[in-house]
Write an enzyme that holds these catalytic residues in place. Structure first.
Site, short mmCIF file in Angstrom:
data_model
loop_
_atom_site.label_atom_id
_atom_site.label_comp_id
_atom_site.label_asym_id
_atom_site.label_seq_id
_atom_site.Cartn_x
_atom_site.Cartn_y
_atom_site.Cartn_z
N ASP A 177 -8.63 32.78 -74.82
CA ASP A 177 -8.08 31.63 -75.57
C ASP A 177 -8.58 30.33 -74.95
OD1 ASP A 177 -6.61 33.33 -77.24
OD2 ASP A 177 -4.89 31.96 -77.28
N LYS B 222 -7.44 39.63 -60.07
CA LYS B 222 -6.52 39.04 -59.08
C LYS B 222 -6.36 40.05 -57.94
CE LYS B 222 -3.91 35.58 -57.92
NZ LYS B 222 -4.52 34.31 -57.53
N TYR C 150 0.25 45.06 -70.78
CA TYR C 150 0.39 45.20 -72.23
C TYR C 150 0.66 46.64 -72.65
CZ TYR C 150 -1.24 40.40 -72.74
OH TYR C 150 -1.37 39.04 -72.67
N ASP D 140 -6.78 38.07 -72.15
CA ASP D 140 -6.07 37.42 -73.25
C ASP D 140 -6.06 35.90 -73.02
OD1 ASP D 140 -4.58 37.08 -75.50
OD2 ASP D 140 -2.73 37.96 -74.73
N ASP E 295 -8.14 33.13 -61.08
CA ASP E 295 -7.71 31.72 -61.16
C ASP E 295 -8.90 30.79 -60.94
OD1 ASP E 295 -7.34 33.11 -58.79
OD2 ASP E 295 -5.88 31.74 -57.95
#
Ligand code: NAP
Length: 481
Positions: A236, A175, A128, A232, A208
């Site tokens: 959500d 990750k 970002y 992010d 994940d």
């Protein structure tokens, strides 16, 4: 009585309605705010402000250091940046706190399991940072920048938040198994800093699997610290577990500055209809009260919201099963009328003030004891085969004091061929080692780049291959020895 100067940005779409509902409720607590109303977002883009954030808004925030904001629309297309990201980056709000807590009266498949966790998302780095280039007309690149300092800031914020809220465990989701340098830096920094918080159980989880566990057994989490894009997405996901975006608040925290806003966007289809759920901004207002140390008022508002939802008489349209939904204004009125009430279960969490860590503003240089430059990767745009390119580079690399180690395409070694069936594009990463163990000076490199251009190809950029204290500062290509 103490008065708090605060910048109020109504925002776009449903923003003005949900922000006004929140302002009325905050004012009704008796905490005195001196609101400075300023603008950002769609109207400012239309007025020709390229960043979407005009000077008077920036000046107001720089003065008040406290912001309640509505969602801002992001234009989709080239050249225009998100006004939200601009605000976060301008004021270095490095931490994004996103609580996910089950609501009484908001029935979801997870109801009754006592979900109550917080996503602590790094807010200014990672993909970002928005540093993107078209490497060739057909290959795009986005730089994923992660710094040791950025990791330390968000990790300490996460641990301090856990302590302030009386939590017992903290997860770090990365990750790191694939992105060993970037996501790996977050993991390594987490494991180091966790030692300063022996009262909290610290655990790393691959992002994940974290998403999988969130869908399967979300009640196992209390605090999840993570990088910008991971955060992010999983926040959500978290809001989906407790009723949707209409219920998900957030706080953007920097040093001596904080911006409070819903996780959701401007939901344009509901704009101007007095139907949007103000809970997300309202609970962001609760986070703002806590940030100011107004713990009693924060508890009063949060418990009134929970009691109103539990009663189920005057609730917004996105409360599952509601027959006669209340509008934004009516819900806000009901919350004010319920000041002093508590829900019969799932009360607001009592927390102590968050002790924000202090960080030096001076640029941090992480200095290794020994540093070696072993060679370089040269990225080349060439409309040819790996064999032709490979042989050419082998023949000419000595001009630059280099020898070709390998060429990869889309991350996989294609020269010398290891038999991978890579679907090649016109962007090649050509890895060279220095012939005499040290990268030659820029003149020699320039001579070599000239040879590449004379062959009718283009070089795009060069990355040095560094080694710090004996550890390689670069990863290998798939298939590279
Ligand atoms: P969105 O505005 O969050 O809306 C997505 C859906 O979430 C809505 O259609 C609605 O679902 C539900 N929703 C969101 N807020 C709600 C509320 N207060 N009450 C009830 N339902 C609500 O996402 P988007 O449509 O992807 O984005 C619209 C614009 O907002 C974009 O320009 C985007 O860039 C911007 N945005 C801004 C921010 C920010 O300012 N921080 C954050 C995200 C997006 P249903 O359709 O199921 O009713």
């Amino acid at each position: 009585m103490k008065q708090y100067p605060a910048t109020l940005i109504p925002g776009d779409g449903i923003g003005p309605e949900v922000v006004e509902a929140t302002r009325r409720i905050l004012d009704a607590t008796g905490v005195a705010f001196d609101w400075e109303v300023t603008h950002a977002g769609a109207s400012m883009f239309k007025a020709g402000v390229p960043s979407g954030v005009p000077k008077d808004t920036i000046e107001s925030i720089a003065r008040t250091r406290l912001v309640l904001k509505g969602p801002l629309e992001t234009p989709v297309g080239f050249g225009e940046k998100s006004a939200n990201v601009t605000l976060r980056k301008l004021f270095e709000t490095y931490g994004n706190i996103r609580p996910v807590k089950e609501f009484p009266g908001v029935t979801t498949p997870f109801s009754g399991r006592g979900l109550d966790f917080v996503v602590v998302r790094e807010n200014v780095e990672d993909l970002y940072a928005g540093i993107e280039h078209m490497q060739t007309p057909g290959v795009a690149q986005c730089l994923k920048l992660i710094s040791r300092k950025g990791c330390e800031k968000i990790i300490r914020l996460g641990f301090e938040l856990a302590r302030a809220e009386g939590r017992r465990s903290v997860h770090c989701a990365t990750k790191a198994n694939i992105m060993k340098m970037t996501e790996g830096l977050m993991k390594r920094t987490f494991e180091e800093i966790a030692k300063d918080y022996p009262d909290l159980r610290a655990e790393h989880i691959i992002i994940d699997n974290c998403a999988h566990q969130l869908a399967k057994k979300p009640e196992q989490f209390e605090v999840i610290i993570t990088t910008n894009m991971n955060g992010d997405i999983i926040s959500d996901l978290g809001s989906g577990l407790i009723g949707g975006l209409g219920f998900a608040p957030s706080a953007n925290i920097g040093e001596g500055i904080a911006i409070f806003e819903a996780v959701h966007g401007s939901a344009p289809k509901y704009a101007g209809k007095d139907v949007a759920n103000p809970t997300a901004v309202l609970l962001s207002g609760v986070l703002m009260l806590r940030h100011l140390g107004e713990m009693e008022a924060a508890l009063k508002v949060e418990n009134a919201v929970l009691a109103t939802l539990e009663e189920g008489k005057t609730v917004p349209r996105d409360v599952p099963g509601v027959k006669e939904p209340a509008g934004t204004t009516a819900f806000a009125d009901a919350v004010i009328a319920n000041f002093g009430k508590k829900p019969s279960r799932l009360e607001a969490r009592v927390s102590t003030p968050l002790k924000l860590p202090n960080f030096s503003k001076s640029p941090v240089r992480v200095r290794p004891k020994v540093r070696r430059t072993l060679g370089c990767d040269i990225f080349v745009e060439a409309d040819t085969s790996s064999e032709v390119l490979g042989r050419f580079l082998e023949d000419h690399a000595s001009v630059g004091g280099l020898k070709l180690k390998m060429i990869s395409n889309r991350g996989t070694q294609v020269y010398p061929s290891k038999g991978a069936e890579t679907d090649c594009v016109d962007q090649w990463r050509c890895r060279f080692l220095a012939v005499d163990g040290t990268l030659p000076g820029p003149e020699k490199l320039a001579a070599f780049l000239t040879e590449i251009e004379k062959a009718g190809w283009r070089w795009m950029h060069i990355e040095k291959l560094e080694e710090f204290d004996g550890t390689a500062g670069f990863t290998k290509a798939q298939g590279e020895d």
